[in-house]
Design a protein around this motif. Sequence first.
Motif, PDB file in Angstrom:
ATOM      1  N   ASP A   1      45.124  52.439  28.777  1.00  0.00           N
ATOM      2  CA  ASP A   1      45.642  51.021  28.547  1.00  0.00           C
ATOM      3  C   ASP A   1      45.819  50.055  29.558  1.00  0.00           C
ATOM      4  O   ASP A   1      45.829  48.588  29.377  1.00  0.00           O
ATOM      5  N   ALA A   2      45.653  50.297  30.724  1.00  0.00           N
ATOM      6  CA  ALA A   2      45.360  49.548  31.808  1.00  0.00           C
ATOM      7  C   ALA A   2      43.929  48.731  31.764  1.00  0.00           C
ATOM      8  O   ALA A   2      43.408  47.514  31.937  1.00  0.00           O
ATOM      9  N   VAL A   3      42.648  50.114  31.592  1.00  0.00           N
ATOM     10  CA  VAL A   3      41.706  49.653  31.476  1.00  0.00           C
ATOM     11  C   VAL A   3      41.619  48.605  30.045  1.00  0.00           C
ATOM     12  O   VAL A   3      40.369  47.267  30.654  1.00  0.00           O
ATOM     13  N   TRP A   4      41.798  48.680  29.478  1.00  0.00           N
ATOM     14  CA  TRP A   4      41.844  47.639  28.205  1.00  0.00           C
ATOM     15  C   TRP A   4      42.074  46.389  28.456  1.00  0.00           C
ATOM     16  O   TRP A   4      41.458  45.295  28.024  1.00  0.00           O
ATOM     17  N   TYR A   5      43.577  46.054  29.226  1.00  0.00           N
ATOM     18  CA  TYR A   5      43.830  44.883  29.778  1.00  0.00           C
ATOM     19  C   TYR A   5      42.125  44.447  31.061  1.00  0.00           C
ATOM     20  O   TYR A   5      42.070  43.389  30.702  1.00  0.00           O
ATOM     21  N   LEU A   6      41.800  45.394  31.433  1.00  0.00           N
ATOM     22  CA  LEU A   6      40.739  44.942  32.818  1.00  0.00           C
ATOM     23  C   LEU A   6      39.576  44.510  31.909  1.00  0.00           C
ATOM     24  O   LEU A   6      38.492  43.683  32.638  1.00  0.00           O
ATOM     25  N   SER A   7      38.894  45.402  31.216  1.00  0.00           N
ATOM     26  CA  SER A   7      37.997  44.868  29.695  1.00  0.00           C
ATOM     27  C   SER A   7      37.911  43.519  29.423  1.00  0.00           C
ATOM     28  O   SER A   7      37.189  42.849  29.402  1.00  0.00           O
ATOM     29  N   GLN A   8      39.434  42.736  28.888  1.00  0.00           N
ATOM     30  CA  GLN A   8      39.728  41.843  28.713  1.00  0.00           C
ATOM     31  C   GLN A   8      39.268  40.747  29.475  1.00  0.00           C
ATOM     32  O   GLN A   8      38.965  39.449  29.559  1.00  0.00           O
ATOM     33  N   MET A   9      39.701  40.864  30.636  1.00  0.00           N
ATOM     34  CA  MET A   9      39.450  40.327  32.180  1.00  0.00           C
ATOM     35  C   MET A   9      38.259  39.623  32.152  1.00  0.00           C
ATOM     36  O   MET A   9      37.315  38.592  32.360  1.00  0.00           O
ATOM     37  N   ARG A  10      38.150  40.894  32.525  1.00  0.00           N
ATOM     38  CA  ARG A  10      36.064  41.009  32.296  1.00  0.00           C
ATOM     39  C   ARG A  10      35.665  40.448  31.333  1.00  0.00           C
ATOM     40  O   ARG A  10      34.323  39.441  31.269  1.00  0.00           O
ATOM     41  N   ARG A  11      35.678  40.467  29.576  1.00  0.00           N
ATOM     42  CA  ARG A  11      35.254  40.170  28.952  1.00  0.00           C
ATOM     43  C   ARG A  11      35.213  38.637  28.528  1.00  0.00           C
ATOM     44  O   ARG A  11      34.042  37.954  28.698  1.00  0.00           O
ATOM     45  N   TRP A  12      36.215  37.909  29.755  1.00  0.00           N
ATOM     46  CA  TRP A  12      36.326  36.402  28.798  1.00  0.00           C
ATOM     47  C   TRP A  12      36.107  35.960  30.622  1.00  0.00           C
ATOM     48  O   TRP A  12      36.596  34.630  31.269  1.00  0.00           O
ATOM     49  N   GLY A  13      35.755  36.514  31.868  1.00  0.00           N
ATOM     50  CA  GLY A  13      35.357  36.041  32.788  1.00  0.00           C
ATOM     51  C   GLY A  13      36.430  35.942  33.798  1.00  0.00           C
ATOM     52  O   GLY A  13      36.004  35.439  35.323  1.00  0.00           O
TER      53      GLY A  13
ATOM     54  N   GLY B   1      40.141  28.393  31.383  1.00  0.00           N
ATOM     55  CA  GLY B   1      39.210  29.882  30.582  1.00  0.00           C
ATOM     56  C   GLY B   1      38.779  28.740  29.335  1.00  0.00           C
ATOM     57  O   GLY B   1      38.798  29.501  27.929  1.00  0.00           O
ATOM     58  N   GLN B   2      38.786  27.497  29.116  1.00  0.00           N
ATOM     59  CA  GLN B   2      37.766  26.918  27.848  1.00  0.00           C
ATOM     60  C   GLN B   2      36.384  26.578  27.940  1.00  0.00           C
ATOM     61  O   GLN B   2      36.045  26.256  27.147  1.00  0.00           O
ATOM     62  N   ILE B   3      36.108  27.149  28.619  1.00  0.00           N
ATOM     63  CA  ILE B   3      34.365  26.315  29.248  1.00  0.00           C
ATOM     64  C   ILE B   3      33.470  27.252  27.603  1.00  0.00           C
ATOM     65  O   ILE B   3      33.833  28.308  27.118  1.00  0.00           O
ATOM     66  N   LYS B   4      32.773  26.365  27.041  1.00  0.00           N
ATOM     67  CA  LYS B   4      32.901  26.540  25.977  1.00  0.00           C
ATOM     68  C   LYS B   4      33.581  27.148  24.528  1.00  0.00           C
ATOM     69  O   LYS B   4      33.012  27.854  23.691  1.00  0.00           O
ATOM     70  N   ALA B   5      34.683  27.091  24.805  1.00  0.00           N
ATOM     71  CA  ALA B   5      35.274  27.505  23.563  1.00  0.00           C
ATOM     72  C   ALA B   5      35.669  26.130  22.410  1.00  0.00           C
ATOM     73  O   ALA B   5      35.660  24.936  22.879  1.00  0.00           O
TER      74      ALA B   5
ATOM     75  N   PHE C   1      35.691  30.867  28.025  1.00  0.00           N
ATOM     76  CA  PHE C   1      35.714  31.280  29.493  1.00  0.00           C
ATOM     77  C   PHE C   1      35.750  31.484  30.699  1.00  0.00           C
ATOM     78  O   PHE C   1      36.599  29.808  30.585  1.00  0.00           O
ATOM     79  N   TYR C   2      36.592  31.926  31.663  1.00  0.00           N
ATOM     80  CA  TYR C   2      36.893  31.355  32.638  1.00  0.00           C
ATOM     81  C   TYR C   2      35.845  31.795  34.249  1.00  0.00           C
ATOM     82  O   TYR C   2      35.276  32.501  33.420  1.00  0.00           O
ATOM     83  N   SER C   3      35.938  31.370  35.165  1.00  0.00           N
ATOM     84  CA  SER C   3      34.559  31.077  35.790  1.00  0.00           C
ATOM     85  C   SER C   3      35.460  31.243  37.688  1.00  0.00           C
ATOM     86  O   SER C   3      36.805  30.747  37.332  1.00  0.00           O
TER      87      SER C   3
END
Length: 452
Positions: free
Chosen positions: A346-358, A192-196, A184-186
């Motif tokens: 397509d844009a929403v998918w990218y935004l969803s992944q930004m949210r998914r990983w913090g 991007g390596q929290i809990k990785a 995750f990111y915070s």
Amino acid sequence: MTATALAVTFASSSYAEMLDVEKDELKFGFIKLTDMAPLAIAYEKGYFEDEGLFVTLEAQANWKVLLDRTITGELDGSHMLAGQPLAATIGFGTKAHIVTPFSMDLNGNGITVSNEVWEMMKKNIPVGDDGKVVHPIKADALKPVVEQFKAEGKPFNMGMVFPVSTHNYELRYWLASGGIHPGFYSPTDVSGQIKADALLSVTPPPQMPATLEAGTIYGYCVGEPWNQQAVFKGIGVPVITDFEIWKNNPEKVFGMTKEFTEENPNTTLAITKALIRAAKWLDENDNANRMEAVEILSRSEYVGADAEVIANSMTGTFEYEKGDKRDVPDFNVFYRYFATYPYYSDAVWYLSQMRRWGQIPEAKSDSWYDEVAKSVYRPDIYLKAAKMLVEEGHVAEADFPWESDGYRAPTPAADIIDGVAYDGKKPNAYLDALTIGLKTGEMVEGSDIIKK
């Protein structure tokens, strides 16, 4: 007003004449990847000049430099990671309002692992009657390898090209689908390596093979020709393409600052027209022009890799393990399937992944995703350019989704590696259905996931 209605409002037969462009001398940036092809073809085939544009194309050192130079105006526009205009607009990293009226391609990436890791993975992959490993190869086969590294106290390092790149999100998607946590990111930790379980970090695309060969990383996700380069050099094995992770997924876009498009509306239309024509040329007649495109891209001023390496993926095949070349006719798609239309989904998918990983720390409403998508992706400009090209006889009316509301039909579960369907109009329901990743109300605080 819908994008279609707006396009019709602006449509006029007078557009068949050359646009009165506000700026005719332009400099565009790109990274040395085969999916910069629409820019090279628009230049080489004279499509820019047909629109009264005199364009210089300039390779950039990395994605950050490319973005920064576009924001400052040193570049008028650029071949961009689709996540870059979205991240800049919402203020993740550099803050600037970037827009895109043109999606450059579908698919085009792969995930490659080192020979050592491949040998360890192969034990976990079924073999078909032909003696070849069965594709698609899921990350389940990599999980025991990552666990072995962890047990031995060795970090399992992997490369991707930029924090908001498709490559980062595709690599994370593939790993997570096999139960490997990509981290995750915070707001206080952007590694991007929290809990990785697997540690992902940035490596510029052309440096991927050398970094793998040096043993600094054990695998990477990158665009072509840098997966095929590993095969030719005998240093690694591509295990999966992004077509197999998410069938016909969006890839790069052409990005410009909102300020540029507002100050130069006719120039923006002219650029979009030239790029649409280039994309059509790349796919027309069942990819009949691809070998010519390969020769152009192999030149040092563009991708600068051997034509043989570029052709390995650009002409409808993809070589996995050395000698295991398989048909992947849609590995690179530039025009068919409405590839050039900038879909909000397509844009929403990218935004969803930004949210998914913090990268987006707190949950957002579905309407927020829609609003951000519509502020960055500009199908209204795209359809206006397409309408002009139809009137000029360069393209067919059937080549464009005139009646679209800007959202693709939901991607069925069967077309995505983890079996979770994607509906761009319901990003929160989609995120909550994914096994690994932030859910509604969750955020990262320190090294913990907390409920808000």
